[in-house]
Design an enzyme around this catalytic site. Sequence first.
Site, mmCIF file in Angstrom:
data_model
loop_
_atom_site.group_PDB
_atom_site.id
_atom_site.type_symbol
_atom_site.label_atom_id
_atom_site.label_comp_id
_atom_site.label_asym_id
_atom_site.label_seq_id
_atom_site.Cartn_x
_atom_site.Cartn_y
_atom_site.Cartn_z
ATOM 1 N N ARG A 1 0.850 -1.213 0.000
ATOM 2 C CA ARG A 1 0.000 0.000 0.000
ATOM 3 C C ARG A 1 0.877 1.251 0.000
ATOM 4 O O ARG A 1 2.103 1.158 0.102
ATOM 5 C CB ARG A 1 -0.965 0.002 1.196
ATOM 6 C CG ARG A 1 -0.302 -0.086 2.557
ATOM 7 C CD ARG A 1 -1.358 -0.367 3.635
ATOM 8 N NE ARG A 1 -0.760 -0.652 4.929
ATOM 9 C CZ ARG A 1 -0.596 0.249 5.894
ATOM 10 N NH1 ARG A 1 -0.971 1.493 5.710
ATOM 11 N NH2 ARG A 1 -0.052 -0.084 7.044
ATOM 12 N N GLY A 2 0.231 2.391 -0.136
ATOM 13 C CA GLY A 2 0.906 3.680 -0.006
ATOM 14 C C GLY A 2 2.040 3.872 -1.002
ATOM 15 O O GLY A 2 1.951 3.496 -2.183
ATOM 16 N N ASP B 1 7.830 -9.898 7.480
ATOM 17 C CA ASP B 1 7.914 -8.891 8.536
ATOM 18 C C ASP B 1 9.387 -8.520 8.639
ATOM 19 O O ASP B 1 10.222 -9.369 8.991
ATOM 20 C CB ASP B 1 7.396 -9.489 9.852
ATOM 21 C CG ASP B 1 7.385 -8.444 10.972
ATOM 22 O OD1 ASP B 1 8.190 -7.496 10.918
ATOM 23 O OD2 ASP B 1 6.568 -8.594 11.895
ATOM 24 N N TYR C 1 11.537 8.022 15.144
ATOM 25 C CA TYR C 1 11.386 7.972 13.682
ATOM 26 C C TYR C 1 12.539 8.730 13.008
ATOM 27 O O TYR C 1 13.148 8.231 12.053
ATOM 28 C CB TYR C 1 10.032 8.592 13.324
ATOM 29 C CG TYR C 1 9.657 8.561 11.870
ATOM 30 C CD1 TYR C 1 9.245 7.389 11.250
ATOM 31 C CD2 TYR C 1 9.692 9.726 11.102
ATOM 32 C CE1 TYR C 1 8.877 7.372 9.909
ATOM 33 C CE2 TYR C 1 9.322 9.723 9.764
ATOM 34 C CZ TYR C 1 8.916 8.539 9.176
ATOM 35 O OH TYR C 1 8.552 8.522 7.848
ATOM 36 N N LYS D 1 15.358 7.191 10.484
ATOM 37 C CA LYS D 1 15.463 7.663 9.096
ATOM 38 C C LYS D 1 16.832 8.280 8.826
ATOM 39 O O LYS D 1 17.362 8.172 7.717
ATOM 40 C CB LYS D 1 14.338 8.660 8.789
ATOM 41 C CG LYS D 1 12.943 8.022 8.819
ATOM 42 C CD LYS D 1 12.806 6.926 7.782
ATOM 43 C CE LYS D 1 11.406 6.397 7.642
ATOM 44 N NZ LYS D 1 11.287 5.345 6.620
HETATM 45 N N1 LIG Z 1 3.594 9.380 3.877
HETATM 46 C C1 LIG Z 1 4.525 10.258 4.136
HETATM 47 O O1 LIG Z 1 4.232 11.456 4.252
HETATM 48 C C2 LIG Z 1 5.965 9.852 4.286
HETATM 49 C C3 LIG Z 1 6.901 10.875 4.421
HETATM 50 C C4 LIG Z 1 8.237 10.525 4.546
HETATM 51 C C5 LIG Z 1 8.621 9.207 4.541
HETATM 52 N N2 LIG Z 1 7.696 8.213 4.421
HETATM 53 C C6 LIG Z 1 8.171 6.830 4.425
HETATM 54 O O2 LIG Z 1 7.734 6.151 3.284
HETATM 55 C C7 LIG Z 1 7.562 4.760 3.575
HETATM 56 C C8 LIG Z 1 6.153 4.339 3.164
HETATM 57 O O3 LIG Z 1 5.256 5.170 3.866
HETATM 58 P P1 LIG Z 1 3.677 5.227 3.558
HETATM 59 O O4 LIG Z 1 3.268 6.615 3.778
HETATM 60 O O5 LIG Z 1 3.370 4.535 2.292
HETATM 61 O O6 LIG Z 1 3.184 4.378 4.821
HETATM 62 P P2 LIG Z 1 1.962 3.379 5.051
HETATM 63 O O7 LIG Z 1 0.870 3.688 4.085
HETATM 64 O O8 LIG Z 1 1.724 3.443 6.507
HETATM 65 O O9 LIG Z 1 2.616 1.959 4.648
HETATM 66 C C9 LIG Z 1 3.652 1.429 5.412
HETATM 67 C C10 LIG Z 1 4.077 0.130 4.782
HETATM 68 O O10 LIG Z 1 5.143 -0.444 5.578
HETATM 69 C C11 LIG Z 1 4.769 -1.774 5.898
HETATM 70 N N3 LIG Z 1 5.368 -2.209 7.163
HETATM 71 C C12 LIG Z 1 5.311 -1.593 8.356
HETATM 72 N N4 LIG Z 1 5.964 -2.325 9.277
HETATM 73 C C13 LIG Z 1 6.427 -3.431 8.642
HETATM 74 C C14 LIG Z 1 7.152 -4.563 9.042
HETATM 75 N N5 LIG Z 1 7.552 -4.750 10.311
HETATM 76 N N6 LIG Z 1 7.459 -5.515 8.130
HETATM 77 C C15 LIG Z 1 7.062 -5.366 6.860
HETATM 78 N N7 LIG Z 1 6.355 -4.322 6.401
HETATM 79 C C16 LIG Z 1 6.033 -3.369 7.297
HETATM 80 C C17 LIG Z 1 3.261 -1.744 5.972
HETATM 81 O O11 LIG Z 1 2.754 -3.062 5.889
HETATM 82 P P3 LIG Z 1 1.307 -3.434 6.526
HETATM 83 O O12 LIG Z 1 0.297 -3.116 5.471
HETATM 84 O O13 LIG Z 1 1.440 -4.879 6.828
HETATM 85 O O14 LIG Z 1 1.131 -2.575 7.746
HETATM 86 C C18 LIG Z 1 2.945 -0.889 4.757
HETATM 87 O O15 LIG Z 1 3.043 -1.643 3.579
HETATM 88 C C19 LIG Z 1 7.805 4.602 5.073
HETATM 89 O O16 LIG Z 1 9.127 4.152 5.295
HETATM 90 C C20 LIG Z 1 7.654 6.017 5.588
HETATM 91 O O17 LIG Z 1 8.392 6.229 6.768
HETATM 92 C C21 LIG Z 1 6.355 8.513 4.295
#
Ligand SMILES: NC(=O)c1ccc[n+]([C@@H]2O[C@H](COP(=O)([O-])OP(=O)(O)OC[C@H]3O[C@@H](n4cnc5c(N)ncnc54)[C@H](OP(=O)(O)O)[C@@H]3O)[C@@H](O)[C@H]2O)c1
Length: 236
Positions: free
Chosen positions: A13-14, A51, A143, A147
């Site tokens: 997702r995401g 995981d 966090y 990062k």
């Molecule tokens: N959105 C933002 O504004 C933003 C900004 C800066 C950086 N980021 C980074 O971008 C990346 C993706 O973020 P997102 O916004 O797409 O987040 P998200 O929608 O919350 O998705 C997070 C993803 O990480 C997976 N995940 C979490 N813990 C895990 C684990 N222990 N083992 C395997 N998979 C795991 C989740 O799997 P499940 O579906 O199983 O939970 C999900 O697929 C992250 O590293 C985040 O820190 C995001």
Amino acid sequence: MTGRIALVTGGNRGIGLAIAKRLSSAGHQVAITSRSGTAEGAEGLLVVTCDVTDTDSVNAAVDEVEEKLGKVEILVSNAGITKDGLVLRMTDDDFGDVIDANLTGGFRVARRVAKGMMRGRWGRMVFISSIVGLGGQAGQANYAASKAGLIGLSNSLAKEFATRNITANVVCPGPIETDMLMELTDDQRETMLAMVPAGRLGQANEIAAAVEFLTSEDAGYVTGTVLPVDGGLSMG
Ligand SMILES: NC(=O)c1ccc[n+]([C@@H]2O[C@H](COP(=O)([O-])OP(=O)(O)OC[C@H]3O[C@@H](n4cnc5c(N)ncnc54)[C@H](OP(=O)(O)O)[C@@H]3O)[C@@H](O)[C@H]2O)c1
């Protein structure tokens, strides 16, 4: 262009799913990890259960990708979590859990795929960090530390593997419209948005576009870089 074999952690997702779809459209065979082993909207992608906090689970997931597709040549380490709180109230578990998933998780996956990349003398690793890792953020010490750590990890990998035609780079997203951002309160989101010169949230596909370039044949001389994709937020 040559189709490669790619693995995107947290690709169900995401941002991860957007990256996986983009790499697939670019002609690569793409596997995504999902903790549940399922993913919506993942047509054409191989879904493996993983995981990233569990070394055996990471190794088993990469084994499965190797069996079904072949050696991983492109790694996008994207899986991540938040457990926000002010430092004085943050427990050891809140700190450690985020480091384990976001930083050690990236290390586990990179270590597992590096051998195959070395043998093939070609590889691309991209770590999805955050602008919070560059500037810190009140309420996100765990966090931000995880990062920022990804930058040290990626630069070290870049140096260890540079002569093997393996690159390692970091992408630092600003606020991107995904589930993770929706966990913030409206006030927190509006405060952040007010600081973005572009005046809008980013889209997952804008991160995917940067990753597509960094994982391309053309980016072979780009390694050890940190690329913010943040509407100008981190320029200060
Ligand atoms: N959105 C933002 O504004 C933003 C900004 C800066 C950086 N980021 C980074 O971008 C990346 C993706 O973020 P997102 O916004 O797409 O987040 P998200 O929608 O919350 O998705 C997070 C993803 O990480 C997976 N995940 C979490 N813990 C895990 C684990 N222990 N083992 C395997 N998979 C795991 C989740 O799997 P499940 O579906 O199983 O939970 C999900 O697929 C992250 O590293 C985040 O820190 C995001």
